[in-house]
Design an enzyme around this catalytic site. Sequence first.
Site: not given
Length: 365
Positions: A223-224
């Site tokens: 995920k960012h």
Amino acid sequence: MLPLEGLKVVALEQAVAAPFASSRLADAGAHVVKIERPEGDFARGYDTAAAGQSSYFVWLNRGKHSKTLDLATPPGKAELAELIAGADVLIQNLKPGALARLGFDLTQLHREHPRLISCSISGYGEDGPLANRKAYDLLIQAEAGLCSLTGGPEAPSRVGISIVDIATGATAHSAILEALIRRGITGEGACISVSMFDVMADWLAVPLLNHEGGTSPTRVGLKHPSIAPYGVFYPLSGPPILLAVQSDREWRVLARDFIGDPEAADDPRFATNLARVANRAATDALVGAAFARRDWQSCVAMLDGIDIALASVNDMAALSQHPHLRRVTVDTPGGKVSFPAPAPRILGQSRQLGAVPALEPATPH
């Protein structure tokens, strides 16, 4: 003609960072003499994956000329002094102070050879509390805090390649090229120092600034940390897809044309990236439900059709067969080896990378 033809480089190097820098100079036509100890660069023994030879060594030493010198002996030192006297560039990644102890103090070398460009690569630089500590890629990943950002929530992890070494080699390469341009203007050489820790600290500026701004990053896997939705989602069938929505405009398109819920575009929980990050679980659940209604082919076709960024979550087997993978083939003592081509492509120029050198026998003295 290659851009660095005629340039003479002496590389007193081992492992990855310095060989990365000198390999790029060799690719551009420089004559690179790689100085090896009598037993050879220890990277020759890292593995046997490339036609029975080290994958690291084959990748990073194409196009160089190996010279075995015993620098503990006067003849070895005399030969090195002769090589440096004729060199444009000296690259070295010995432990700080080791070159001077061998009789090659950089200050004196630059007095004797004012056009010389030297580049010293170390773990922590020439001074400071850790200057004399040994430093390798994973050690710097840990010391600089990179491992704290890598992996899933359960534990820190190593980045899957020698990212510190490669980043340091690339930084050294660009600094050497800058010094060559400056020398072409002023006629003056340069004494460059690049530390692995400094390179990683520079690359970690964004998470560091977030920490110092009150939002310390955590490990979030695929995920960012600052953007949502930006992560892995699972179709009804087929492999997972990594989705990246970079703007609120893209979110409105995704909500309308893929999720099928135009009202989500203006929902206060999702309308801005900051809101979506704060409500990541709800955001991901909304997007995940849309993926779960369609198979892989349908998801990819729809997302490509509305210009939303995505990627397959590939492994090395997939990269090996990837349609965008460009390869080069080099000669080695063990036979031909094919690996990914260097990234820069220059219109009207083609490059044939040189062979990987065998370890020459030590010259008796």
